[in-house]
Design a protein around this motif. Structure first.
Motif, PDB file in Angstrom:
ATOM      1  N   ILE A   1      -3.530   4.984  -2.597  1.00  0.00           N
ATOM      2  CA  ILE A   1      -4.432   6.023  -2.115  1.00  0.00           C
ATOM      3  C   ILE A   1      -3.837   7.383  -2.480  1.00  0.00           C
TER       4      ILE A   1
ATOM      5  N   ILE B   1     -11.468   5.214   2.549  1.00  0.00           N
ATOM      6  CA  ILE B   1     -10.131   4.611   2.623  1.00  0.00           C
ATOM      7  C   ILE B   1     -10.252   3.128   2.972  1.00  0.00           C
ATOM      8  N   ASP B   2     -11.126   2.810   3.949  1.00  0.00           N
ATOM      9  CA  ASP B   2     -11.338   1.401   4.321  1.00  0.00           C
ATOM     10  C   ASP B   2     -11.762   0.590   3.096  1.00  0.00           C
TER      11      ASP B   2
ATOM     12  N   LEU C   1      -8.864   0.354   0.341  1.00  0.00           N
ATOM     13  CA  LEU C   1      -7.742  -0.531   0.653  1.00  0.00           C
ATOM     14  C   LEU C   1      -8.117  -2.006   0.557  1.00  0.00           C
TER      15      LEU C   1
ATOM     16  N   ALA D   1      -4.626   5.925   6.903  1.00  0.00           N
ATOM     17  CA  ALA D   1      -4.431   4.947   5.837  1.00  0.00           C
ATOM     18  C   ALA D   1      -3.283   3.996   6.171  1.00  0.00           C
TER      19      ALA D   1
ATOM     20  N   ARG E   1      -4.614   1.526   8.783  1.00  0.00           N
ATOM     21  CA  ARG E   1      -5.539   0.549   8.207  1.00  0.00           C
ATOM     22  C   ARG E   1      -4.796  -0.455   7.332  1.00  0.00           C
ATOM     23  N   ALA E   2      -3.782   0.025   6.594  1.00  0.00           N
ATOM     24  CA  ALA E   2      -2.989  -0.889   5.779  1.00  0.00           C
ATOM     25  C   ALA E   2      -2.267  -1.903   6.649  1.00  0.00           C
TER      26      ALA E   2
ATOM     27  N   PRO F   1       0.822  -1.207   0.000  1.00  0.00           N
ATOM     28  CA  PRO F   1       0.000   0.000   0.000  1.00  0.00           C
ATOM     29  C   PRO F   1       0.855   1.256   0.000  1.00  0.00           C
TER      30      PRO F   1
ATOM     31  N   TYR G   1       3.571  -2.494   7.267  1.00  0.00           N
ATOM     32  CA  TYR G   1       3.092  -1.254   6.685  1.00  0.00           C
ATOM     33  C   TYR G   1       2.891  -0.165   7.724  1.00  0.00           C
TER      34      TYR G   1
ATOM     35  N   ASN H   1      -4.124  -0.853  -3.812  1.00  0.00           N
ATOM     36  CA  ASN H   1      -2.969  -0.532  -2.965  1.00  0.00           C
ATOM     37  C   ASN H   1      -2.672   0.960  -2.913  1.00  0.00           C
TER      38      ASN H   1
ATOM     39  N   ARG I   1      -2.848  -5.765   6.111  1.00  0.00           N
ATOM     40  CA  ARG I   1      -1.803  -6.500   5.414  1.00  0.00           C
ATOM     41  C   ARG I   1      -0.583  -6.805   6.275  1.00  0.00           C
TER      42      ARG I   1
END
Length: 619
Positions: free
Chosen positions: A583, A573-574, A577, A602, A605-606, A321, A614, A581, A610
Motif C-alpha cells: 500500500i 485499502i480493504d 489488501l 491498513a 486490516r492486514a 503487507p 502484522y 501486499n 493475515r
C-alpha cells in the motif's frame, strides 16, 4: 595505387573536423544540409585540408542519415545530401586525395536509445547512397556502442569490397563504455572484416596515445587515430577548442611509434593541425613492431562499503503487507510541519517515507537532504524519487553516488513531469535519459560501473522502484511497459493513485504474472475541487464519476468531505489488501494526519486478514 596498397608502406594523413570549422564560421544548423545549399563552402574546406597535406578526406555526411536528419525535418533528403557530399569531396580532391564516405554512430552513451532494427534501416539507406556515388572507401566513426558498430560493419562488409575504416570512441582511455578492453574491441572489428581499425573523437593526443599503448598491432588490418584538438571550452554561449597545432606536431612521432598508419583529426582540429601532422609524418615508413606497455587489469569491484540498514522493500512486500507513505518536501524553508508529519508516520508504523523530486516541476527542498535527516534523526527509511527532468547524465550519476555515500539505498526512478507544468515554465527539461535508461544505469552502478563504464571501486546497493500508471486507456500497453522496466532492472513498482475497486481488480488480473511486487497508490480526497483538479489536470490520475459526484454533494461541508475522502480510501485499502501486499499512501498538502490514520487502519486490516503478526509496531 590503391588506398590499402599505400598503407602497406607509408603513413597517410587524414583530414580534420568539418563541423568545428563550420561552427566557428557562425554556422549553427544541420551541417550536412550545406552539401546542398552551400556546396562551395564545403568544397573549400575539403581543399584546405588537402592543401595542408591530407592524403585522405571524408565526406560531410557524419549525420546524413534518417535518424539524425529527422531532428531537422530533413529525413527525406538522405539521398540528395549524401550524393551531393560525395560530389563536393571529389570536386575538391581532383584525384589528389582519397575520398571516404563517412557514417557516424547514433547511440552515443545511451545504448538502448535506438533499436538495432532502426539502426540497420537507417544505415543501409545511407550506405547505398555513398556506394552509388563511387567513394574510395568507408569511414565508420565515433561509435561509443560496440554492438552498433559491429552490426553495421557486418552489413557493410557484405555489401562492398571497398576499404572500411572502423573507429570506436572511448569515454576512458583503454576501455569502452561496456567495459570491453579497447584491444579486444579492435580485434573483433578486424575479425568482422575492417581493413583499418582505430580511435577517434572524445580524447586529445595525450589520452589517445595512452589508449594506443594498450593496442597490439593488428594481424591483417592497419591502425588509425583521429584525436580531438583539446577539451572543448564554452564561452559566451559558444563552444570552442584551444588546442595548439604545434602540440599536434610534437605528438606526431608518438602516434607513429604506436603503429598508427592513418592519422587525422576530429573535433576542434583545423587545417593547421593537419599541416602539423603532415610536416612530421608525410610519407614516413610505418613501424611494424611495437611493445604493448599497458594491459588493462581485470576489474575486481568491492561490495558496497556503506552498510544497508533496512532490508530491500521488494523483499519485505513479498513476505508481508507493507505500507509506505509519500510526504512531499515543503516548498518553503520551514520544515517544522514536514518533520511533525514524518514523526506521526513513524508512530503509525510505516515501512518507508517516500520523498518526491520536485513533483509537478514545482521547486521544493531537496529530497536528498530531507531524506538524510529523516534517516539520521528519526531512524526511518527514506525512499528517494529521482526524476530525469532536472539533471543531465553527469548530474544523475553524481546524485546517485551522493545517495550511496549517505546510505540512502532506496530510490524510485521516474521520467518526471515536464518543466513547463511547474512554477518555472521557462526552465528547460533535460531528459538525457528516460526512466528505462535510468533504471538500467542504476543497475550498472550496482555492478560497480559508472554510466560510462568506468570502474567505481565499489558496488552500490540500490533497490530500484519504478512507476506504474494504471489510469490509461490500454492497461495491456501499460503492463508491457512494466515488463520492459523489469527487463531493464526494476525491482518493484509504485503505482499512481487508484480510485475504484474495479480498477484494482483489473490491475490485479493484468499484473498477477509479474514477479516484481506492486505498491498500490491510494490518495485521500479533501473536497470536490481537489477531486476535479486531480481528475482533469494531473497526468496519470483518473477518478471514478461516482466518487466525484459523491464529493460534489459535500461542497458546503468541508469537514464531512474530508471524512468521506478517508472512508473512500479505507474501502479501497480493504479491496487492495485482498489482492496486493503493498500500500502506497500519498499525503495531500502535507495533511499527514490523514495518511497516518490510513496507515494505522491498513496495519489493522492486514492483521485481521493475515494474522496478528502484522499488528506489531512495524507492518
Amino acid at each position: 595505387m590503391s588506398f590499402l596498397e599505400k598503407l602497406q608502406n607509408q603513413i597517410l594523413i587524414g583530414d580534420g573536423a568539418m563541423g568545428t570549422l563550420l561552427y566557428s564560421y557562425g554556422t549553427d544548423c544541420c551541417f550536412e544540409e550545406l552539401n546542398l545549399s552551400q556546396p562551395r563552402q564545403i568544397q573549400n574546406i575539403h581543399k584546405a585540408y588537402i592543401d595542408a597535406g591530407a592524403d585522405v578526406i571524408q565526406t560531410n555526411t557524419y549525420a546524413a542519415n534518417y535518424l539524425k536528419l529527422q531532428r531537422y525535418g530533413l529525413e527525406d533528403y538522405v539521398k540528395e545530401m549524401n550524393s551531393a557530399a560525395v560530389r563536393n569531396a571529389k570536386k575538391a580532391a581532383q584525384n589528389n586525395a582519397y575520398v571516404l564516405g563517412t557514417i557516424g554512430g547514433n547511440r552515443g552513451v545511451k545504448p538502448d536509445s535506438v533499436s538495432l532494427e532502426e539502426l540497420k534501416r537507417s544505415f543501409r539507406e545511407q550506405l547505398y547512397c555513398l556506394l552509388l556515388e563511387g567513394v574510395d572507401g568507408l569511414l565508420l566513426e565515433t561509435f561509443y556502442d560496440l554492438e552498433e558498430l559491429e552490426t553495421i560493419l557486418t552489413i557493410a562488409r557484405k555489401e562492398t569490397k571497398l576499404p572500411i575504416i572502423a573507429q570506436v570512441s572511448l569515454q576512458e582511455p583503454g576501455i569502452l563504455q561496456n567495459q570491453t578492453p579497447v584491444n579486444e574491441a579492435l580485434t573483433r572489428l578486424e575479425g568482422l572484416g575492417a581493413d583499418v581499425i582505430g580511435l577517434n573523437c572524445r580524447l586529445g593526443p595525450h589520452h589517445m596515445l595512452l589508449a594506443l599503448e594498450q593496442i597490439e598491432l593488428p594481424k591483417h588490418a592497419f591502425l588509425s587515430a583521429y584525436p580531438n584538438a583539446s577539451l572543448p571550452a564554452y564561452t559566451d554561449g559558444k563552444f570552442h577548442y584551444e588546442g595548439d597545432a604545434d602540440y599536434f606536431r610534437q605528438s606526431a612521432q608518438s602516434f607513429r611509434t604506436q603503429g598508427v598508419r592513418l592519422l587525422g583529426g576530429c573535433c576542434g582540429t583545423t587545417p593547421e593541425h593537419i599541416r602539423a601532422f603532415a610536416s612530421e609524418l608525410k610519407n614516413n615508413v610505418p613501424v611494424t613492431e611495437k611493445v604493448v606497455k599497458l594491459k588493462p587489469k581485470k576489474i575486481v569491484v568491492e561490495p558496497s562499503a556503506v552498510k544497508r540498514e533496512f532490508a530491500p522493500l521488494q523483499e519485505i512486500v513479498k513476505e508481508r503487507p507493507s505500507v509506505i507513505v509519500e510526504l512531499d518536501p515543503p516548498r518553503k524553508l520551514d520544515t517544522t510541519k514536514f518533520f511533525e508529519g514524518a514523526k506521526a508516520l513513524k508512530e503509525a508504523g510505516i515501512d518507508s517515507i517516500t520523498l518526491a523530486d520536485n513533483s509537478l516541476a514545482t521547486v521544493r527542498i531537496s529530497n536528498e537532504s530531507l531524506g538524510y535527516l529523516v534517516k539520521q534523526e528519526l531512524g526511518m527509511r527514506p525512499l528517494i524519487h529521482i526524476a530525469c527532468r532536472d539533471r543531465n547524465i553527469i548530474g544523475l550519476q553524481s546524485h546517485l553516488m551522493g545517495l550511496h555515500t549517505l546510505g540512502l539505498n532506496d530510490v524510485l526512478a521516474i521520467t518526471g513531469d515536464p518543466a513547463r507544468v511547474g512554477d518555472f515554465p521557462g526552465a528547460s527539461s533535460v531528459y538525457d535519459v528516460s526512466s528505462f535508461e535510468l533504471i538500467q544505469m542504476i543497475k550498472q552502478l550496482n555492478e560497480g560501473l559508472s554510466f560510462s563504464g568506468k570502474d567505481l571501486g565499489q558496488k552500490t546497493d540500490f533497490s530500484i522502484a519504478a512507476a506504474f500508471n494504471p489510469n490509461v486507456r490500454s492497461l495491456e500497453k501499460a503492463v508491457k511497459r512494466l515488463e520492459k522496466k523489469v527487463h531493464f532492472g526494476a525491482d518493484y513498482f509504485i503505482s499512481q493513485p487508484i480510485f475504484s475497486e474495479e480498477k484494482l481488480m483489473e490491475v490485479y488480473e493484468h499484473t498477477k504474472h509479474l514477479e516484481a511486487p506492486i505498491y498500490i497508490g491510494l490518495m485521500p480526497l479533501l473536497n470536490s475541487k481537489n477531486a476535479e483538479f486531480l481528475h482533469n489536470e494531473v497526468p496519470g490520475i483518473k477518478i471514478a464519476d461516482s466518487i466525484r459526484e459523491r464529493m460534489a454533494l459535500l461542497n458546503d461541508n468541508p469537514l464531512q468531505a474530508v471524512r468521506v475522502g478517508i472512508d473512500i480510501t479505507k474501502s479501497l485499502i480493504d479491496a487492495a489488501l485482498d489482492l496486493f501486499n503493498g500500500i502506497y499512501l500519498i499525503t495531500p498538502f502535507l495533511r499527514y494526519e490523514l495518511t497516518a490514520e490510513l496507515a494505522v487502519y491498513a496495519r489493522q486490516r492486514a492483521a485481521e486478514l493475515r494474522g496478528s503478526i502484522y499488528a506489531e509496531n512495524t507492518i
